[in-house]
Design an enzyme around this catalytic site. Sequence first.
Site, PDB file in Angstrom:
ATOM      1  CG  ASN A  87      -1.263  -1.724   1.672  1.00 12.38           C
ATOM      2  OD1 ASN A  87      -0.501  -2.383   1.471  1.00 12.38           O
ATOM      3  ND2 ASN A  87      -2.387  -1.363   1.986  1.00 12.38           N
ATOM      4  CG  LEU A 160      -4.817  -4.341 -12.360  1.00 11.29           C
ATOM      5  CD1 LEU A 160      -5.583  -4.294 -11.579  1.00 11.29           C
ATOM      6  CD2 LEU A 160      -4.013  -6.220 -12.130  1.00 11.29           C
ATOM      7  CD  GLU A 162      -9.967  -2.540  -7.475  1.00 11.38           C
ATOM      8  OE1 GLU A 162     -10.901  -3.229  -7.117  1.00 11.38           O
ATOM      9  OE2 GLU A 162      -9.283  -1.886  -7.035  1.00 11.38           O
ATOM     10  CB  CYS A 273      -5.480   4.370  -8.163  1.00 14.28           C
ATOM     11  SG  CYS A 273      -4.993   2.557  -7.798  1.00 14.28           S
ATOM     12  CD  GLN A 275     -10.029  11.755  -2.378  1.00 12.81           C
ATOM     13  OE1 GLN A 275     -10.483  11.880  -3.071  1.00 12.81           O
ATOM     14  NE2 GLN A 275      -9.844  11.438  -1.402  1.00 12.81           N
ATOM     15  CE  LYS A 336     -14.459  -1.768 -11.573  1.00 19.17           C
ATOM     16  NZ  LYS A 336     -12.756  -0.750 -12.835  1.00 19.17           N
TER      17      LYS A 336
HETATM   18  C1  UDX Z   1      -1.600  -1.548  -3.613  1.00 19.44           C
HETATM   19  C2  UDX Z   1      -1.573   0.266  -2.996  1.00 19.44           C
HETATM   20  O1  UDX Z   1      -3.233   0.618  -2.532  1.00 19.44           O
HETATM   21  C3  UDX Z   1      -1.584   0.813  -4.416  1.00 19.44           C
HETATM   22  O2  UDX Z   1      -1.646   2.066  -4.390  1.00 19.44           O
HETATM   23  C4  UDX Z   1      -0.476   0.643  -4.711  1.00 19.44           C
HETATM   24  O3  UDX Z   1      -0.759   0.951  -6.570  1.00 19.44           O
HETATM   25  C5  UDX Z   1      -0.597  -1.235  -5.051  1.00 19.44           C
HETATM   26  O4  UDX Z   1      -0.767  -1.827  -4.562  1.00 19.44           O
HETATM   27  P1  UDX Z   1      -3.802  -3.134  -3.898  1.00 19.44           P
HETATM   28  O5  UDX Z   1      -3.523  -4.310  -4.480  1.00 19.44           O
HETATM   29  O6  UDX Z   1      -5.053  -2.247  -4.122  1.00 19.44           O
HETATM   30  O7  UDX Z   1      -2.816  -1.677  -4.186  1.00 19.44           O
HETATM   31  O8  UDX Z   1      -3.607  -2.316  -2.246  1.00 19.44           O
HETATM   32  P2  UDX Z   1      -4.192  -3.674  -1.272  1.00 19.44           P
HETATM   33  O9  UDX Z   1      -4.983  -4.898  -1.741  1.00 19.44           O
HETATM   34  O10 UDX Z   1      -3.822  -2.876   0.213  1.00 19.44           O
HETATM   35  O11 UDX Z   1      -2.710  -5.288  -1.203  1.00 19.44           O
HETATM   36  C6  UDX Z   1      -1.337  -4.849  -0.672  1.00 19.44           C
HETATM   37  C7  UDX Z   1      -0.712  -5.515  -0.036  1.00 19.44           C
HETATM   38  O12 UDX Z   1       0.514  -5.485   1.102  1.00 19.44           O
HETATM   39  C8  UDX Z   1      -1.962  -6.398   1.658  1.00 19.44           C
HETATM   40  O13 UDX Z   1      -2.375  -7.233   1.390  1.00 19.44           O
HETATM   41  C9  UDX Z   1      -1.004  -5.583   3.171  1.00 19.44           C
HETATM   42  O14 UDX Z   1      -1.387  -6.907   3.725  1.00 19.44           O
HETATM   43  C10 UDX Z   1       0.416  -5.382   1.778  1.00 19.44           C
HETATM   44  N1  UDX Z   1       1.419  -5.345   2.847  1.00 19.44           N
HETATM   45  C11 UDX Z   1       1.260  -3.836   3.365  1.00 19.44           C
HETATM   46  C12 UDX Z   1       2.314  -6.396   2.923  1.00 19.44           C
HETATM   47  O15 UDX Z   1       2.391  -7.369   2.659  1.00 19.44           O
HETATM   48  N2  UDX Z   1       3.289  -5.680   3.969  1.00 19.44           N
HETATM   49  C13 UDX Z   1       3.448  -3.924   4.398  1.00 19.44           C
HETATM   50  O16 UDX Z   1       4.628  -3.898   5.031  1.00 19.44           O
HETATM   51  C14 UDX Z   1       2.146  -3.508   4.170  1.00 19.44           C
HETATM   52  C1  UDX Z   2      -7.843   2.992 -12.654  1.00 19.82           C
HETATM   53  C2  UDX Z   2      -7.401   1.974 -13.465  1.00 19.82           C
HETATM   54  O1  UDX Z   2      -8.591   2.466 -14.450  1.00 19.82           O
HETATM   55  C3  UDX Z   2      -6.437   1.471 -13.437  1.00 19.82           C
HETATM   56  O2  UDX Z   2      -5.858   1.596 -14.985  1.00 19.82           O
HETATM   57  C4  UDX Z   2      -5.810   1.349 -12.780  1.00 19.82           C
HETATM   58  O3  UDX Z   2      -4.849   0.363 -12.827  1.00 19.82           O
HETATM   59  C5  UDX Z   2      -6.126   2.014 -11.180  1.00 19.82           C
HETATM   60  O4  UDX Z   2      -7.614   2.616 -11.514  1.00 19.82           O
HETATM   61  P1  UDX Z   2     -10.292   1.475 -10.878  1.00 19.82           P
HETATM   62  O5  UDX Z   2      -9.733   2.576 -10.025  1.00 19.82           O
HETATM   63  O6  UDX Z   2     -10.305  -0.391 -10.745  1.00 19.82           O
HETATM   64  O7  UDX Z   2      -8.901   1.270 -11.898  1.00 19.82           O
HETATM   65  O8  UDX Z   2     -11.150   1.261 -11.723  1.00 19.82           O
HETATM   66  P2  UDX Z   2     -11.850   2.324 -13.155  1.00 19.82           P
HETATM   67  O9  UDX Z   2     -12.775   1.435 -14.257  1.00 19.82           O
HETATM   68  O10 UDX Z   2     -10.906   2.998 -13.655  1.00 19.82           O
HETATM   69  O11 UDX Z   2     -13.315   3.554 -12.449  1.00 19.82           O
HETATM   70  C6  UDX Z   2     -13.040   4.099 -11.201  1.00 19.82           C
HETATM   71  C7  UDX Z   2     -14.110   4.915 -10.734  1.00 19.82           C
HETATM   72  O12 UDX Z   2     -14.880   5.735 -12.010  1.00 19.82           O
HETATM   73  C8  UDX Z   2     -15.116   4.090 -10.804  1.00 19.82           C
HETATM   74  O13 UDX Z   2     -15.950   4.504  -9.329  1.00 19.82           O
HETATM   75  C9  UDX Z   2     -15.955   3.981 -11.657  1.00 19.82           C
HETATM   76  O14 UDX Z   2     -17.521   3.573 -11.528  1.00 19.82           O
HETATM   77  C10 UDX Z   2     -16.047   5.340 -12.143  1.00 19.82           C
HETATM   78  N1  UDX Z   2     -15.702   5.751 -13.738  1.00 19.82           N
HETATM   79  C11 UDX Z   2     -15.079   4.744 -14.732  1.00 19.82           C
HETATM   80  C12 UDX Z   2     -17.286   6.805 -14.157  1.00 19.82           C
HETATM   81  O15 UDX Z   2     -17.628   7.371 -13.275  1.00 19.82           O
HETATM   82  N2  UDX Z   2     -17.029   7.068 -15.381  1.00 19.82           N
HETATM   83  C13 UDX Z   2     -16.521   6.562 -16.434  1.00 19.82           C
HETATM   84  O16 UDX Z   2     -16.818   6.834 -17.627  1.00 19.82           O
HETATM   85  C14 UDX Z   2     -15.767   5.617 -15.743  1.00 19.82           C
END
Ligand code: UDX
Ligand code: UDX
Length: 481
Positions: A87, A160, A162, A273, A275, A336
Amino acid sequence: MVKICCIGAGYVGGPTMAVIALKCPNIEVTVVDISTHRINAWNSEHLPIYEPGLEDIVKKCRGKNLFFSSEVEKNVAEADIVFVSVNTPTKTHGLGAGKAADLTYWESAARMIADVSKSDKIVVEKSTVPVKTAEAIERILTHNNGKGTNFTILSNPEFLAEGTAIQDLFNPDRVLIGGRETPDGQKAIKVLKDVYLNWVPEERIICTNLWSAELSKLAANAFLAQRISSVNAMSALCEATGADVSQVSHAIGTDSRIGPKFLSSSVGFGGSCFQKDILNLVYICECNGLPEVANYWKQVIMVNDYQKARFVNRVVSSMFNTVSAKKIAVLGFAFKKDTGDTRETPAIDVCKGLLGDRARLSIYDPQVTEDQMMKDLSMRKYDKDHPAHLQPPSPTSIKQVSVVWDAYEAVKDAHGVCILTEWDEFRKLDYQKVYDSMQKPAFLFDGRNVVDVRELRKIGFIVYSIGKPLDPWLKDMPSVA
Ligand code: UDX
Ligand code: UDX
């Protein structure tokens, strides 16, 4: 056999490593995490995250060349390539609070890698990080290691989204690899490129310097979020003028220079991501003496906050200026559809806004647990993305909120319905049945433009749909912020 270890078994680390394992049978991939709870879940029948297609891949590769383990140090020590996907939340205190990225987890990962390594390693930044983080990490790695091991750092941001993670990983628009312009840097780029070449066509693999790769990730998310804020700003103007935002989006999206994607107006963007990365970008601009650029990007977040506030105001003002003690059904809580993730979901701010006006909420989401919703609704802003195990235990439930497991249960006796996530099942509800079970007049506020407004008005609903011509009822109500 090349060995890959990924630190961080989250939404990014888990699916990415599963796909690498599937596509590269000659690579052994181990995903480690400090949360044993999360690792246990990855090793169980119930994976810790919901992502279409993921379960099949994990089942196919787990125990063969894909492993999930809590033995962080051992696996890092044995790896040739270490991905770091921990994170990087927004700082909640101290310098840059509310804006800068908190790199505590990244830094401790880097120190640990330096401590345990006995052989040369390529360290790959997979988490989104501020520009120039690689430089800081490089210093930690080299200064904490007296064993003569070499570390080469690469930036390989993940794009990617979600809900479509597996599809995005199978068929990426591009893979971006940034490295130092030194022989070692270029050699490391080639090693990582060879991994992706197992399934990604070469022309889609872009190699840049480190800083360009780091900044490109922030820039891509800022541009995507900016499109949503732009169309959401238009939605307010559409409501004021009688234009229809879907028609406007379609009309401008057919311009090949603009393109049709990411132009759906909504109650606001969420997710871990957008914000966070924009706040980060703003902070970097400020630190580099670029206040005009910082203010430009800040507006994207301000419009997003405005859109959520506007939605709440619309609900309250339509319902005779008060929702106090009224039951409001909330359909959808995830940020979403097709994900159980609630990080920065607009539903949090909307629900808090309605609770602030003393509404009683009945919330239904097909993938989000009651515990998660209660946590979200009682948590402070920005605390969300800090690892769950460092968060306070789940609070006792909030009195005015009930969580139900069926949309029809949620709407029973409700005065109003708010659709906050575009789950497919909300398009297919029997709205006559919904209407019959609600208090009258029955209000429906569609924050995702999923319902057929005309049909619902025929049934008798008073319908508000973002950016669409207003219901005559709403037109007569006092104007909203
Ligand atoms: C995370 C970040 O939120 C994002 O900003 C970054 O771009 C990619 O990594 P995400 O995989 O969605 O994205 O986060 P999350 O699902 O919270 O996974 C992070 C994992 O790292 C958690 O499972 C947490 O336990 C682990 N972690 C955190 C470690 O293993 N070691 C640490 O020191 C801190
Ligand atoms: C985003 C980026 O798309 C991805 O490339 C990056 O790696 C991580 O952040 P994610 O946050 O998983 O991915 O979802 P995304 O599909 O981008 O949607 C983000 C938010 O925007 C959601 O709340 C979605 O509902 C909203 N959204 C998206 C809109 O309100 N309108 C749109 O037309 C598209």
